[in-house]
Every structure is written in structure tokens, then in C-alpha cells.
Design an enzyme around this catalytic site. Sequence first.
Site, PDB file in Angstrom:
ATOM      1  N   SER A   1       0.840  -1.192   0.000  1.00 38.20           N
ATOM      2  CA  SER A   1       0.000   0.000   0.000  1.00 38.20           C
ATOM      3  C   SER A   1       0.875   1.241   0.000  1.00 38.20           C
ATOM      4  O   SER A   1       1.675   1.456   0.907  1.00 38.20           O
ATOM      5  CB  SER A   1      -0.899   0.004   1.241  1.00 38.20           C
ATOM      6  OG  SER A   1      -1.319   1.328   1.523  1.00 38.20           O
TER       7      SER A   1
ATOM      8  N   ASP B   1      -6.558   0.557  -8.690  1.00 41.14           N
ATOM      9  CA  ASP B   1      -7.741   1.418  -8.854  1.00 41.14           C
ATOM     10  C   ASP B   1      -8.429   1.198 -10.203  1.00 41.14           C
ATOM     11  O   ASP B   1      -9.558   1.673 -10.413  1.00 41.14           O
ATOM     12  CB  ASP B   1      -7.356   2.897  -8.723  1.00 41.14           C
ATOM     13  CG  ASP B   1      -6.947   3.247  -7.296  1.00 41.14           C
ATOM     14  OD1 ASP B   1      -7.294   2.491  -6.372  1.00 41.14           O
ATOM     15  OD2 ASP B   1      -6.266   4.276  -7.109  1.00 41.14           O
TER      16      ASP B   1
ATOM     17  N   ARG C   1     -15.173  -3.064  -3.664  1.00 48.01           N
ATOM     18  CA  ARG C   1     -15.261  -3.027  -5.131  1.00 48.01           C
ATOM     19  C   ARG C   1     -15.433  -4.407  -5.748  1.00 48.01           C
ATOM     20  O   ARG C   1     -15.871  -4.498  -6.904  1.00 48.01           O
ATOM     21  CB  ARG C   1     -14.039  -2.293  -5.714  1.00 48.01           C
ATOM     22  CG  ARG C   1     -14.131  -0.796  -5.465  1.00 48.01           C
ATOM     23  CD  ARG C   1     -12.977  -0.020  -6.045  1.00 48.01           C
ATOM     24  NE  ARG C   1     -13.192   1.421  -5.817  1.00 48.01           N
ATOM     25  CZ  ARG C   1     -12.235   2.338  -5.850  1.00 48.01           C
ATOM     26  NH1 ARG C   1     -10.985   1.980  -6.117  1.00 48.01           N
ATOM     27  NH2 ARG C   1     -12.523   3.597  -5.648  1.00 48.01           N
TER      28      ARG C   1
ATOM     29  N   ARG D   1     -15.123   5.545  -8.730  1.00 55.57           N
ATOM     30  CA  ARG D   1     -14.591   4.648  -9.770  1.00 55.57           C
ATOM     31  C   ARG D   1     -15.665   3.673 -10.264  1.00 55.57           C
ATOM     32  O   ARG D   1     -15.633   3.222 -11.408  1.00 55.57           O
ATOM     33  CB  ARG D   1     -13.345   3.923  -9.273  1.00 55.57           C
ATOM     34  CG  ARG D   1     -12.253   4.895  -8.846  1.00 55.57           C
ATOM     35  CD  ARG D   1     -10.852   4.467  -9.154  1.00 55.57           C
ATOM     36  NE  ARG D   1      -9.917   5.446  -8.637  1.00 55.57           N
ATOM     37  CZ  ARG D   1      -9.545   6.567  -9.261  1.00 55.57           C
ATOM     38  NH1 ARG D   1      -9.989   6.848 -10.474  1.00 55.57           N
ATOM     39  NH2 ARG D   1      -8.705   7.420  -8.696  1.00 55.57           N
TER      40      ARG D   1
HETATM   41  C1  S3P Z   1      -3.041   5.841  -3.295  1.00 55.98           C
HETATM   42  C2  S3P Z   1      -2.740   4.534  -3.053  1.00 55.98           C
HETATM   43  C3  S3P Z   1      -3.686   3.428  -3.272  1.00 55.98           C
HETATM   44  C4  S3P Z   1      -4.832   3.849  -4.191  1.00 55.98           C
HETATM   45  C5  S3P Z   1      -5.407   5.170  -3.809  1.00 55.98           C
HETATM   46  C6  S3P Z   1      -4.338   6.258  -3.846  1.00 55.98           C
HETATM   47  C7  S3P Z   1      -2.017   6.874  -3.013  1.00 55.98           C
HETATM   48  O1  S3P Z   1      -4.244   3.035  -2.037  1.00 55.98           O
HETATM   49  O2  S3P Z   1      -5.844   2.869  -4.172  1.00 55.98           O
HETATM   50  O3  S3P Z   1      -6.455   5.518  -4.679  1.00 55.98           O
HETATM   51  O4  S3P Z   1      -2.155   8.020  -3.468  1.00 55.98           O
HETATM   52  O5  S3P Z   1      -1.048   6.550  -2.324  1.00 55.98           O
HETATM   53  P1  S3P Z   1      -3.513   1.947  -1.089  1.00 55.98           P
HETATM   54  O6  S3P Z   1      -2.265   2.532  -0.594  1.00 55.98           O
HETATM   55  O7  S3P Z   1      -4.499   1.703   0.018  1.00 55.98           O
HETATM   56  O8  S3P Z   1      -3.308   0.743  -1.951  1.00 55.98           O
END
Ligand code: S3P
Length: 424
Positions: free
Chosen positions: A164, A312, A343, A385
Site C-alpha cells: 500500500s 484502482d 469493489r 470509480r
Molecule cells: C493511493 C494509493 C492506493 C490507491 C489510492 C491512492 C495513493 O491506495 O488505491 O487511490 O495516493 O497513495 P492503497 O495505498 O491503500 O493501496
Amino acid sequence: MDITKSRSLRGEIQIPGDKSISHRGIMLGALARGTTKITNFLQGADCLSTIRCFRQMGIEVENSCKEVLVHGKGLHGLSAPQQILDAGNSGTTVRLLSGILAAQNFSSTITGDASIQKRPMKRVMDPLTQMGACIESQNQNGCAPLNIRGTQLKGIHYQSPVSSAQVKSCVLLAGLYADQKTSVTEPTVSRDHSERMLSYLGAEVTVQGTTVAIEPEPELNARDIQVPGDISSAAYFIAAGLLVPGSQILIKNVGINPTRSGILKVCRAMGADIQYLNEKSGCWEPSADLLVTYSPLKGTVIEGDIIPTLIDELPIIAVMAAFAQGETIIRNAEELRVKESDRIQTVTDNLSAMGADITAAPDGMSIRGGQPLTGASIRTCKDHRIAMSFAVAGMAAEGVTSLDDAQCVEISYPQFFDDLQRLS
Ligand code: S3P
């Protein structure tokens, strides 16, 4: 909002700025010394939430829409907010900001809308607590509101159980303030925008495989930031161009950072005709124009290390899979369950309602494509989304597709429907 089958889409489109990079531009601009000029900043509700939070902490942000000027005050220049910080619908705002707030010399509370208050925050509370932070979930349920009492943090090595970028970035931002080096290892590499921007502004960041390390207390120096178009927003036009017969769309200035552009690999595996034009490596984030031409698609398997690079985009990939010949299998994507909506469930329910043959799994979906889809009533669950994915599905399906809430697109792409209409 009602969507009907579209005639071919043709023309050129300029995609709004990348959401992840826009958030980081505000945050790092606020912590840098001097004025950061951000061009092509995404004027979506999520990024405006980040601006609002920093204004509450005494940072002057001038937003003329064309460009944003952030008057940074240095790493120790934030002041205590007088009110609760409101991140709205934005997980990025809560999680990244938590890392910064944990190190300030004041206490704060951060929360957001009903969806945010259900999303897991333990994933950032755990590493921050290991760093010595005082952070607790007000309702003791591991979710926002989070009460954070700033303190001196310790540098740690954190082995993240999830890939993440929000967790990784939270730890790296906290690491700016730690007493020694901080590092994070994740199972597979997630988007690296924080690492790139931190280095660009002068922080000492090193990357080795799936581990990123940061040295504390750099002087971050304000520098201009040009935000490339958001590939997650471009994804809907890529899909629309591929699915609606006779279409050809030139999508300008799309960010193609390899940690974000897994969708392009998947499209290629599905037989898509996408040409890269005008490729630029940029001073820090690569971009290109994408020429997308209608293509008959075939099913594929999406699993493993590629998942974080297209997380995403999986709802719109599932829509493409429903129109493709053969089976598409998505695995290792359990993170989809804790996004703005679950989702896996929202995609499965809505594609089934349109007549697709789809089965949900705990960590993904399998879709046996090629059944004719017909319009249905779509429950977006206020998830931007999902709304955009099913608007595209409706353009390729027979009959009328009705979205119960189309306004939620303002989170990441306020002019989505206007742009879609201009091409048809
Ligand atoms: C993001 C990381 C992702 C993504 C989110 C934006 C970011 O989430 O799904 O829309 O800007 O770091 P996760 O870190 O929970 O995977």
C-alpha cells in the site's frame, strides 16, 4: 444519470492531473521551504480536502485553478489546527497526513465522511505506534476519527503486511521527523510517487527492491511540480475507446510511471491497440500521449506483482473483461474490499445486473466475457470509480444504464461526463 449506447468516440482529450501526485504536491509543498508552484493540479474533491487540512494548519495555499501556489513553511512550520481536520472521502489524506501529524508539537484529530470512517486505519496506526507515536481511534474500532498527539518519533524498519502506497508514504513522511533512518519493506512494490517527489525536493531516499529508506530532517526545497494526467482517469477513456466500435481517441499527457501503468500491460494482453506517442521521461514522472483504437478484446489472467500497479483500475478492467471473448481471472486483489466501496461486491453486483457472467472470490473475480450486456440500474455506493466504470459499460451495452449517483465523480474527475460527451 442515464447512459445509452454510444456512437463511435473520436477526438483528443486532456486528462486532469494525477490525484496521488496532486495530494503529495500539497503535502510536501507545505513542508518545504519557499513557494511550490503546482501546474495541472487535480481540482477534485479529494485533493481540495488536502488543501483545506493544510490551510487549517496555517499554510497559505493560493488556488487559481490553473495553478496552485503552496507557501511552505518548512518541516516545523505547521501550526495546531483549531478544529478537527476533515479529509472528506480521501483515504490518501487521512493516511499520509497521519504520518506528518504524529511528529508535530501539537495534538490533532482527523476524520472524514461516512465511508472514511469505515476504512481501516490500523494499517497506519501500527507502524506509527512502533515509531513511538500517540495515535488512537476515537471509537476504538481501528477507523477514523483518529486522535493524534504529536511527539518525537523513532526511526524503525517496518515490514508492511500490505502493498500500500498510503502505508508506505505515511511511514516515510513520519520518517522525515524521526531520530534516525526509517525504512519500509512491502510485499510487492506499490506506486512510488512519494519516493520520487521526496527525492526531487531534496530528501535522501534510497530504494532497494521492495524496501525504501529515508534519512531524517532534510531541508526540503520548494520546486515547481508539473502534474501529469491521471492514468486512473485515463483508464475510462482507454476502455471506452477499446469497447465502442469505430472509436479512436488520443489521450494527451498521461502519467505512465511503471508502478501505476499495469492497466496498459493488461490491455495489451487483451489484444488492445494502444500506441504511445510523444513519450517524455519528465524531470521526475514519465508521461506519454496514448492513441487508443477500438479493438476486439480477449480474456486474461491478472494476479501477483502487477496488482498494486493497477489496483484502482480493476473495476474498469472487469468491465472490459465482460465485453472480451473468453475468461478473465483477477486474483490477489483482496485490497479491493477496503476501497471507497467493497469493489469486488459492487462490480460483481452491477455487472451481474447488466447480464454478465461473473463470480466473486475473496480476493478477486472471474468473468466469462462475451455475453451481450444490457443497461440496468447501477448502485454506485457513492464510489467514483464505480460510477465512471459503469458509465463506460453503459456506452457499450444495449438499452439504458442508470447510475444512482453520478455526482460522486467529483472526487477524482469533476468534468468526467462533459469530457465523455465531447468525444461522442
Ligand atoms: C493511493 C494509493 C492506493 C490507491 C489510492 C491512492 C495513493 O491506495 O488505491 O487511490 O495516493 O497513495 P492503497 O495505498 O491503500 O493501496
